[in-house]
Design a protein around this motif. Structure first.
Motif, mmCIF file in Angstrom:
data_model
loop_
_atom_site.group_PDB
_atom_site.id
_atom_site.type_symbol
_atom_site.label_atom_id
_atom_site.label_comp_id
_atom_site.label_asym_id
_atom_site.label_seq_id
_atom_site.Cartn_x
_atom_site.Cartn_y
_atom_site.Cartn_z
ATOM 1 N N LEU A 85 0.827 -1.195 0.000
ATOM 2 C CA LEU A 85 0.000 0.000 0.000
ATOM 3 C C LEU A 85 0.863 1.247 0.000
ATOM 4 C CD1 LEU A 85 -1.176 1.010 3.507
ATOM 5 C CD2 LEU A 85 -0.015 -1.156 3.230
ATOM 6 N N SER A 86 0.263 2.331 -0.438
ATOM 7 C CA SER A 86 0.934 3.622 -0.439
ATOM 8 C C SER A 86 -0.123 4.699 -0.280
ATOM 9 C CB SER A 86 1.701 3.823 -1.754
ATOM 10 O OG SER A 86 2.417 5.053 -1.738
ATOM 11 N N HIS A 87 0.222 5.756 0.441
ATOM 12 C CA HIS A 87 -0.730 6.859 0.568
ATOM 13 C C HIS A 87 0.004 8.182 0.479
ATOM 14 C CE1 HIS A 87 0.501 7.268 4.831
ATOM 15 N NE2 HIS A 87 0.471 5.951 4.841
ATOM 16 N N SER A 88 -0.670 9.163 -0.069
ATOM 17 C CA SER A 88 -0.100 10.495 -0.236
ATOM 18 C C SER A 88 -1.236 11.512 -0.262
ATOM 19 C CB SER A 88 0.698 10.564 -1.547
ATOM 20 O OG SER A 88 1.278 11.844 -1.731
ATOM 21 N N HIS A 89 -1.089 12.560 0.520
ATOM 22 C CA HIS A 89 -2.101 13.617 0.576
ATOM 23 C C HIS A 89 -3.451 13.019 0.969
ATOM 24 C CE1 HIS A 89 -3.315 17.690 0.048
ATOM 25 N NE2 HIS A 89 -4.104 17.462 -0.981
ATOM 26 N N GLU A 90 -4.441 12.966 0.074
ATOM 27 C CA GLU A 90 -5.768 12.464 0.417
ATOM 28 C C GLU A 90 -6.130 11.164 -0.306
ATOM 29 O OE1 GLU A 90 -7.574 13.716 2.754
ATOM 30 O OE2 GLU A 90 -6.315 15.469 3.124
ATOM 31 N N LEU A 91 -5.138 10.442 -0.775
ATOM 32 C CA LEU A 91 -5.419 9.230 -1.542
ATOM 33 C C LEU A 91 -4.569 8.085 -1.028
ATOM 34 C CD1 LEU A 91 -7.155 8.491 -4.065
ATOM 35 C CD2 LEU A 91 -5.095 8.781 -5.423
ATOM 36 N N TYR A 108 1.685 12.669 -4.539
ATOM 37 C CA TYR A 108 0.877 13.845 -4.862
ATOM 38 C C TYR A 108 1.787 14.873 -5.512
ATOM 39 C CZ TYR A 108 -1.964 18.045 -4.152
ATOM 40 O OH TYR A 108 -2.671 19.205 -4.340
ATOM 41 N N LEU A 109 1.346 15.456 -6.602
ATOM 42 C CA LEU A 109 2.185 16.392 -7.353
ATOM 43 C C LEU A 109 2.183 17.770 -6.705
ATOM 44 C CD1 LEU A 109 1.226 15.374 -11.008
ATOM 45 C CD2 LEU A 109 3.021 14.464 -9.529
ATOM 46 N N GLY A 110 2.647 17.806 -5.469
ATOM 47 C CA GLY A 110 2.723 19.070 -4.748
ATOM 48 C C GLY A 110 4.109 19.667 -4.817
ATOM 49 N N PRO A 111 4.309 20.828 -4.172
ATOM 50 C CA PRO A 111 5.628 21.489 -4.175
ATOM 51 C C PRO A 111 6.698 20.572 -3.590
ATOM 52 C CG PRO A 111 3.923 22.939 -3.294
ATOM 53 C CD PRO A 111 3.305 21.579 -3.402
ATOM 54 N N ARG A 112 7.823 20.518 -4.245
ATOM 55 C CA ARG A 112 8.908 19.658 -3.791
ATOM 56 C C ARG A 112 10.176 20.030 -4.553
ATOM 57 N NH1 ARG A 112 8.339 13.077 -3.434
ATOM 58 N NH2 ARG A 112 10.195 12.675 -2.192
ATOM 59 N N GLN A 138 9.447 18.294 -16.645
ATOM 60 C CA GLN A 138 10.298 17.823 -15.552
ATOM 61 C C GLN A 138 9.472 17.279 -14.401
ATOM 62 O OE1 GLN A 138 12.888 21.045 -14.426
ATOM 63 N NE2 GLN A 138 14.478 20.462 -15.883
ATOM 64 N N LEU A 139 8.401 17.965 -14.053
ATOM 65 C CA LEU A 139 7.533 17.521 -12.961
ATOM 66 C C LEU A 139 6.992 16.126 -13.238
ATOM 67 C CD1 LEU A 139 6.042 18.377 -10.300
ATOM 68 C CD2 LEU A 139 4.133 19.065 -11.773
ATOM 69 N N LYS A 140 6.465 15.925 -14.437
ATOM 70 C CA LYS A 140 5.881 14.638 -14.807
ATOM 71 C C LYS A 140 6.945 13.542 -14.856
ATOM 72 C CE LYS A 140 3.136 12.437 -18.476
ATOM 73 N NZ LYS A 140 4.107 11.413 -18.891
ATOM 74 N N VAL A 141 8.068 13.828 -15.503
ATOM 75 C CA VAL A 141 9.123 12.822 -15.654
ATOM 76 C C VAL A 141 9.726 12.448 -14.304
ATOM 77 C CG1 VAL A 141 11.467 12.456 -16.541
ATOM 78 C CG2 VAL A 141 9.691 13.395 -18.039
ATOM 79 N N PHE A 142 9.936 13.445 -13.434
ATOM 80 C CA PHE A 142 10.528 13.125 -12.141
ATOM 81 C C PHE A 142 9.625 12.217 -11.327
ATOM 82 C CE2 PHE A 142 10.662 13.802 -7.583
ATOM 83 C CZ PHE A 142 11.937 13.320 -7.323
ATOM 84 N N TYR A 143 8.339 12.557 -11.236
ATOM 85 C CA TYR A 143 7.456 11.744 -10.408
ATOM 86 C C TYR A 143 7.234 10.352 -10.991
ATOM 87 C CZ TYR A 143 6.417 15.244 -6.901
ATOM 88 O OH TYR A 143 6.523 16.117 -5.849
ATOM 89 N N GLU A 144 7.252 10.222 -12.289
ATOM 90 C CA GLU A 144 7.189 8.888 -12.885
ATOM 91 C C GLU A 144 8.439 8.091 -12.497
ATOM 92 O OE1 GLU A 144 6.621 9.376 -17.057
ATOM 93 O OE2 GLU A 144 4.451 9.657 -16.888
ATOM 94 N N TYR A 145 9.590 8.746 -12.583
ATOM 95 C CA TYR A 145 10.856 8.091 -12.203
ATOM 96 C C TYR A 145 10.849 7.724 -10.720
ATOM 97 C CZ TYR A 145 15.664 8.065 -10.450
ATOM 98 O OH TYR A 145 16.817 7.750 -9.785
#
Length: 201
Positions: A85-91, A108-112, A138-145
């Motif tokens: 399992l994994s959880h982030s923010h409200e999911l 969650y694609l929040g500030p980071r 960059q945002l999309k590629v980083f979080y996918e990675y």
């Protein structure tokens, strides 16, 4: 392999008391030890829902589900089912498999400071290609990675600084909700998966 998607927010006190009663005493103590009441509540809900889902697969009472922790803290059940399992923010996301270990990560694609993380974790060639992308890309590629990296670590039950497993893993990225990205890692193919939304609890 099945994937369960739970949206946990706007909880009522009645629901909270009812769902807390499913947990084992050690789980309640773990929640109480948290320094954040919000984090404690999210732990209680995600763990209780995990028990409910495992109980459905195993056809037993949620209180009878045995959840233990491996050497690196990865939860597992003594029953014949693999899960993560994994959880982030409200999911929260839950993955289940009957034939092999499974790892799942959600972000969650929040500030980071993902640019700094990318520089420290990506290979030199991958980071060079990453720098040439637009900020949105960059945002999309980083979080996918990042989710793929975390899902593989959770699949193997190892720490982030431990040697990588020699086992090969099949992975897939997906978007469970807007503003989130997730990845599943599995020993076998994850070219298809079941996606189920549950109502708010």
């Amino acid at each position: 392999m099945n994937l369960e998607v739970i949206i946990s927010r706007n909880q009522s006190s009645d629901n909270f008391a009812q769902i807390s009663s499913i947990l084992a005493p050690a789980e309640i103590q773990r929640a109480k030890a948290s320094q954040s009441s919000d984090r404690a509540q999210k732990f209680i809900f995600t763990r209780a829902i995990l028990r409910i889902l495992l109980a459905e697969y195993l056809a037993i009472n949620p209180k009878a589900v045995e959840i233990k922790a491996g050497a690196n803290g990865k939860p597992f059940s003594s029953n014949s089912i693999y899960f993560n399992l994994s959880h982030s923010h409200e999911l929260a996301l839950y993955a289940f498999s009957l034939d092999s270990e499974v790892g799942i990560d959600l972000e969650y694609l929040g500030p980071r400071n993902f640019v700094g993380l990318a520089k420290r974790t990506m290979s030199a060639s991958a980071y060079q290609a990453f720098k040439n992308l637009s900020a949105e890309q960059q945002l999309k590629v980083f979080y996918e990675y990042w989710t793929r990296k975390e899902a593989e670590i959770k699949l193997n039950g190892t720490g982030i600084f431990q040697p990588k497993s020699t086992f090969s893993a099949s992975m897939i990225n997906f978007v469970p909700q807007p503003d989130y990205v997730a990845a599943i890692a599995h020993r076998y193919s994850v070219s298809s998966y079941l996606f189920q939304h549950y109502p708010q609890y």
